[in-house]
Design an enzyme around this catalytic site. Structure first.
Site, mmCIF file in Angstrom:
data_model
loop_
_atom_site.group_PDB
_atom_site.id
_atom_site.type_symbol
_atom_site.label_atom_id
_atom_site.label_comp_id
_atom_site.label_asym_id
_atom_site.label_seq_id
_atom_site.Cartn_x
_atom_site.Cartn_y
_atom_site.Cartn_z
ATOM 1 N N PHE A 8 1.036 -1.341 0.126
ATOM 2 C CA PHE A 8 -0.016 0.356 0.279
ATOM 3 C C PHE A 8 0.875 1.397 0.196
ATOM 4 O O PHE A 8 0.421 1.958 -0.181
ATOM 5 C CB PHE A 8 -0.788 -0.090 0.982
ATOM 6 C CG PHE A 8 -2.008 -0.893 1.166
ATOM 7 C CD1 PHE A 8 -3.211 -1.361 0.583
ATOM 8 C CD2 PHE A 8 -1.565 -2.064 2.476
ATOM 9 C CE1 PHE A 8 -3.747 -2.187 0.644
ATOM 10 C CE2 PHE A 8 -3.042 -2.964 2.115
ATOM 11 C CZ PHE A 8 -3.400 -3.346 1.321
ATOM 12 N N THR A 41 -4.993 2.311 -9.155
ATOM 13 C CA THR A 41 -6.158 2.688 -9.448
ATOM 14 C C THR A 41 -6.367 3.375 -9.713
ATOM 15 O O THR A 41 -6.414 2.885 -11.738
ATOM 16 C CB THR A 41 -5.292 4.504 -8.423
ATOM 17 O OG1 THR A 41 -6.161 5.061 -8.314
ATOM 18 C CG2 THR A 41 -4.084 4.557 -8.944
ATOM 19 N N TYR A 44 0.096 10.977 -10.235
ATOM 20 C CA TYR A 44 0.277 9.836 -9.741
ATOM 21 C C TYR A 44 -0.696 8.606 -10.266
ATOM 22 O O TYR A 44 -0.100 7.442 -9.746
ATOM 23 C CB TYR A 44 -1.051 10.160 -8.263
ATOM 24 C CG TYR A 44 -1.848 9.170 -8.074
ATOM 25 C CD1 TYR A 44 -0.557 8.501 -7.054
ATOM 26 C CD2 TYR A 44 -3.317 9.231 -8.194
ATOM 27 C CE1 TYR A 44 -1.978 7.828 -6.610
ATOM 28 C CE2 TYR A 44 -3.473 7.872 -7.208
ATOM 29 C CZ TYR A 44 -2.992 7.153 -6.343
ATOM 30 O OH TYR A 44 -3.940 6.245 -5.601
ATOM 31 N N HIS A 66 -10.638 13.741 0.341
ATOM 32 C CA HIS A 66 -11.515 12.752 -0.152
ATOM 33 C C HIS A 66 -12.918 12.618 0.124
ATOM 34 O O HIS A 66 -13.392 13.812 1.236
ATOM 35 C CB HIS A 66 -11.941 11.382 0.180
ATOM 36 C CG HIS A 66 -10.565 10.577 -0.048
ATOM 37 N ND1 HIS A 66 -9.467 10.707 0.414
ATOM 38 C CD2 HIS A 66 -10.199 10.344 -1.479
ATOM 39 C CE1 HIS A 66 -7.590 10.424 -0.290
ATOM 40 N NE2 HIS A 66 -8.575 9.921 -1.330
ATOM 41 N N LEU A 67 -13.887 13.282 -0.799
ATOM 42 C CA LEU A 67 -15.181 13.566 -0.761
ATOM 43 C C LEU A 67 -15.883 13.364 0.632
ATOM 44 O O LEU A 67 -16.520 14.031 1.328
ATOM 45 C CB LEU A 67 -16.050 13.376 -1.572
ATOM 46 C CG LEU A 67 -17.423 13.446 -1.957
ATOM 47 C CD1 LEU A 67 -17.884 15.586 -1.841
ATOM 48 C CD2 LEU A 67 -18.104 13.278 -2.828
HETATM 49 N N1 LIG Z 1 -8.209 6.151 -0.622
HETATM 50 C C1 LIG Z 1 -8.191 5.507 -1.614
HETATM 51 O O1 LIG Z 1 -9.813 6.094 -2.477
HETATM 52 C C2 LIG Z 1 -7.387 4.827 -3.099
HETATM 53 C C3 LIG Z 1 -7.845 4.866 -4.036
HETATM 54 C C4 LIG Z 1 -6.990 4.375 -4.722
HETATM 55 C C5 LIG Z 1 -5.551 3.382 -5.127
HETATM 56 N N2 LIG Z 1 -5.471 4.068 -3.344
HETATM 57 C C6 LIG Z 1 -4.295 3.178 -3.004
HETATM 58 O O2 LIG Z 1 -3.741 2.954 -2.088
HETATM 59 C C7 LIG Z 1 -2.779 2.955 -1.341
HETATM 60 C C8 LIG Z 1 -3.513 3.137 0.181
HETATM 61 O O3 LIG Z 1 -4.349 4.482 0.158
HETATM 62 P P1 LIG Z 1 -4.286 5.234 1.563
HETATM 63 O O4 LIG Z 1 -6.031 5.866 1.242
HETATM 64 O O5 LIG Z 1 -4.818 3.755 2.275
HETATM 65 O O6 LIG Z 1 -3.666 5.940 1.515
HETATM 66 P P2 LIG Z 1 -2.452 6.474 3.130
HETATM 67 O O7 LIG Z 1 -1.305 7.358 3.020
HETATM 68 O O8 LIG Z 1 -4.191 6.233 4.307
HETATM 69 O O9 LIG Z 1 -1.204 4.831 3.280
HETATM 70 C C9 LIG Z 1 -0.427 4.969 2.806
HETATM 71 C C10 LIG Z 1 0.542 4.731 3.662
HETATM 72 O O10 LIG Z 1 2.021 4.431 3.584
HETATM 73 C C11 LIG Z 1 2.806 5.136 3.913
HETATM 74 N N3 LIG Z 1 3.911 5.556 3.041
HETATM 75 C C12 LIG Z 1 4.026 6.298 2.110
HETATM 76 N N4 LIG Z 1 5.177 6.084 1.668
HETATM 77 C C13 LIG Z 1 6.506 5.285 2.003
HETATM 78 C C14 LIG Z 1 6.973 5.000 2.629
HETATM 79 N N5 LIG Z 1 8.251 5.818 1.673
HETATM 80 N N6 LIG Z 1 7.645 4.000 3.049
HETATM 81 C C15 LIG Z 1 7.192 3.790 3.930
HETATM 82 N N7 LIG Z 1 5.466 4.294 4.266
HETATM 83 C C16 LIG Z 1 5.208 4.580 3.123
HETATM 84 C C17 LIG Z 1 2.063 6.187 4.616
HETATM 85 O O11 LIG Z 1 2.683 6.494 6.017
HETATM 86 C C18 LIG Z 1 0.773 5.445 5.114
HETATM 87 O O12 LIG Z 1 0.214 5.133 6.044
HETATM 88 C C19 LIG Z 1 -1.977 4.080 -1.996
HETATM 89 O O13 LIG Z 1 -1.070 2.881 -2.901
HETATM 90 C C20 LIG Z 1 -2.703 4.306 -2.722
HETATM 91 O O14 LIG Z 1 -2.174 5.020 -4.088
HETATM 92 C C21 LIG Z 1 -5.925 4.866 -2.463
HETATM 93 O O1 LIG Z 2 -14.686 18.910 -1.711
HETATM 94 C C1 LIG Z 2 -14.343 18.177 -2.374
HETATM 95 C C2 LIG Z 2 -14.179 16.492 -2.526
HETATM 96 C C3 LIG Z 2 -14.268 15.678 -3.687
HETATM 97 N N1 LIG Z 2 -15.118 16.927 -4.971
HETATM 98 C C4 LIG Z 2 -15.574 15.424 -5.092
HETATM 99 O O2 LIG Z 2 -15.985 14.292 -5.077
HETATM 100 C C5 LIG Z 2 -15.560 13.505 -6.183
HETATM 101 C C6 LIG Z 2 -15.125 11.933 -5.313
HETATM 102 O O3 LIG Z 2 -13.401 13.219 -4.956
HETATM 103 P P1 LIG Z 2 -12.972 11.661 -3.860
HETATM 104 O O4 LIG Z 2 -13.066 11.612 -3.351
HETATM 105 O O5 LIG Z 2 -11.342 13.240 -4.187
HETATM 106 O O6 LIG Z 2 -11.629 11.151 -4.475
HETATM 107 P P2 LIG Z 2 -11.290 11.107 -6.571
HETATM 108 O O7 LIG Z 2 -11.173 12.527 -6.773
HETATM 109 O O8 LIG Z 2 -12.309 10.549 -7.542
HETATM 110 O O9 LIG Z 2 -10.149 10.202 -6.287
HETATM 111 C C7 LIG Z 2 -10.013 8.760 -6.157
HETATM 112 O O10 LIG Z 2 -10.412 7.987 -6.707
HETATM 113 C C8 LIG Z 2 -9.546 7.313 -7.477
HETATM 114 C C9 LIG Z 2 -9.726 6.603 -8.418
HETATM 115 O O11 LIG Z 2 -11.175 6.692 -8.505
HETATM 116 C C10 LIG Z 2 -8.348 7.328 -6.587
HETATM 117 O O12 LIG Z 2 -7.478 7.067 -7.845
HETATM 118 C C11 LIG Z 2 -7.325 8.207 -5.723
HETATM 119 O O13 LIG Z 2 -6.442 7.889 -4.749
HETATM 120 C C12 LIG Z 2 -8.704 8.782 -4.855
HETATM 121 O O14 LIG Z 2 -8.144 9.627 -3.569
HETATM 122 C C13 LIG Z 2 -14.705 14.013 -7.114
HETATM 123 O O15 LIG Z 2 -15.332 14.038 -8.650
HETATM 124 C C14 LIG Z 2 -14.098 15.107 -6.731
HETATM 125 O O16 LIG Z 2 -14.461 16.860 -7.632
HETATM 126 C C15 LIG Z 2 -15.948 17.215 -4.171
HETATM 127 O O17 LIG Z 2 -17.089 17.982 -4.766
HETATM 128 N N2 LIG Z 2 -15.782 17.755 -3.270
#
Ligand SMILES: NC(=O)c1ccc[n+]([C@@H]2O[C@H](COP(=O)([O-])OP(=O)(O)OC[C@H]3O[C@@H](n4cnc5c(N)ncnc54)[C@H](O)[C@@H]3O)[C@@H](O)[C@H]2O)c1
Ligand SMILES: O=c1ccn([C@@H]2O[C@H](COP(=O)(O)OP(=O)(O)O[C@H]3O[C@H](CO)[C@@H](O)[C@H](O)[C@H]3O)[C@@H](O)[C@H]2O)c(=O)[nH]1
Length: 332
Positions: A75, A119, A143, A191-192
């Site tokens: 992750f 992603t 990204y 995030h939204l």
């Molecule tokens: N949150 C989403 O909606 C979403 C969507 C698509 C993909 N992802 C991917 O899923 C993964 C997890 O996302 P998340 O929302 O849990 O993010 P997060 O930031 O909560 O978790 C990532 C973790 O990685 C650690 N980290 C970052 N760089 C590091 C390094 N060099 N060495 C060791 N640890 C390191 C951070 O401290 C953090 O705890 C990420 O790779 C992200 O790109 C997230």
């Molecule tokens: O204050 C806010 C925040 C977000 N949005 C909108 O809400 C939607 C969702 O946004 P957000 O929660 O930031 O997620 P995404 O930009 O869709 O990205 C997420 O989902 C992607 C895959 O769909 C992943 O690649 C990213 O890591 C993850 O953060 C988008 O249309 C944004 O424009 C708003 O309108 N207001």
């Protein structure tokens, strides 16, 4: 199975640790805590934690050897789309170079399986909806580019070193654990759903709707929200699948259903039982109008099934976390 989880103190990582521990796996976590929270692992006393960066290849190799690690779930990454457009090299370094170090440690210590957090951002503006895995990949930000580069690195690592891999392309992760006190606490939060709920808690004046003139039924962007616990179960199934199968695979993880920003806010109002103030704002740069997954491949191949497909349940679980932990992990 003895599993190393990188980034396991983060949002999706900690929920996956919960799933793995609950299914009897032996889990070791490395996280440099650049984003994650040590407290997110407190409910799991059997988990060994190392505050360590992906860049410490020697220590990674030693841990893999000493712990007899059989599989890695990866992750650890930076994942702010906006920041990635301003500091692309930081993203290439942490995500791409960091993964190269991890894979090198796996090669040295003989670990042959990895599940990777990819992603929906690898698709960019989708060419078809819902998006199947075979759709064109054309990221619109650094990204997404770094995640696509890692997927390709994994394919070559399979060819050259027989490291088997599954890249899971998540759509929008949301919600919180329904049994353990863990949830979403990103700083800054972008995030939204957490922003909407922080507005409901009075921590923000209003939620900004980024763009009201998209070619969607109500003009706001449409996304596919998937419960973080359903993401977690997919990781466990992917690890189990890799034991019996080989190659380098890619799976979408989403619900296959889209909700607009306005629909998410309306649902949150119903869950919290009060109106949430909105401000109609300009579009956020780089946001595609609609992103909805076709999750069929994961269902057919891995036997994955969502336990929380309803948006109301996803938001309710997030609300439970945010209302009980209004300052995230900070107060604990
Ligand atoms: N949150 C989403 O909606 C979403 C969507 C698509 C993909 N992802 C991917 O899923 C993964 C997890 O996302 P998340 O929302 O849990 O993010 P997060 O930031 O909560 O978790 C990532 C973790 O990685 C650690 N980290 C970052 N760089 C590091 C390094 N060099 N060495 C060791 N640890 C390191 C951070 O401290 C953090 O705890 C990420 O790779 C992200 O790109 C997230
Ligand atoms: O204050 C806010 C925040 C977000 N949005 C909108 O809400 C939607 C969702 O946004 P957000 O929660 O930031 O997620 P995404 O930009 O869709 O990205 C997420 O989902 C992607 C895959 O769909 C992943 O690649 C990213 O890591 C993850 O953060 C988008 O249309 C944004 O424009 C708003 O309108 N207001």
């Amino acid at each position: 199975m003895r599993i190393l989880v990188t980034g396991g103190a983060g949002y999706i990582g900690s929920h996956t640790v919960a799933e793995l521990v609950d299914h009897g796996h032996e889990v070791t976590v490395i996280d440099n805590l650049s984003q994650g929270h040590r407290q997110a692992l407190e409910p799991f006393p059997t988990v060994e934690f190392y505050q360590l960066s992906l860049f410490d290849e020697e220590a990674l190799t030693q841990i893999m050897r000493e712990k007899g690690i059989e599989s890695v779930v990866h992750f650890a990454a930076f994942s702010l789309v906006g920041q990635s457009t301003k500091e692309p090299l930081l993203y290439y370094r942490n995500n791409v170079s960091g993964t190269e170090r991890l894979l090198s440690a796996m090669v040295t210590s003989g670990v042959k399986r990895i599940v990777f957090s990819s992603t929906a951002a690898v698709y960019g503006d989708p060419s078809t909806l819902p998006i199947p895995e075979g759709a064109r990949t054309l990221p619109t930000n650094p990204y997404g580019e770094t995640k696509l580069a890692i997927e390709k690195m994994l394919r070559w690592a399979n060819e050259a070193y027989a490291i088997k891999s599954i890249s899971l392309r998540y759509f929008n992760a949301a919600g919180a654990h329904t049994k353990y006190p863990i949830g979403e606490d990103h700083r800054p939060e972008s995030h939204l759903i957490p922003l909407v709920l922080q507005t409901a808690l009075g921590q923000r004046e209003a939620i900004h709707i980024y763009g009201c003139d998209y070619p969607t039924p109500d003009g706001s962007c449409v996304r596919d929200y998937i419960h973080v616990m359903d993401l977690a179960s997919a990781h466990r199934l992917a690890l189990e699948w890799l034991v019996e199968n080989s190659g380098s695979q890619v799976f979408n993880l989403g619900n296959g259903l889209g909700f607009s920003v306005r629909e998410v806010i309306e649902m949150a109002e119903r869950v919290v039982g009060k109106p949430i103030p909105i401000v109609e704002s300009d579009r956020r740069w780089g946001d595609p109008a609609v992103l909805v997954a076709s999750p069929e491949r994961a269902k057919l191949t891995l036997g994955w099934k969502q336990e929380y497909p309803e948006l109301s349940d996803i938001i309710r679980s997030a609300w439970n976390w945010h209302s009980q932990h209004p300052h995230g992990y900070e107060q604990e």
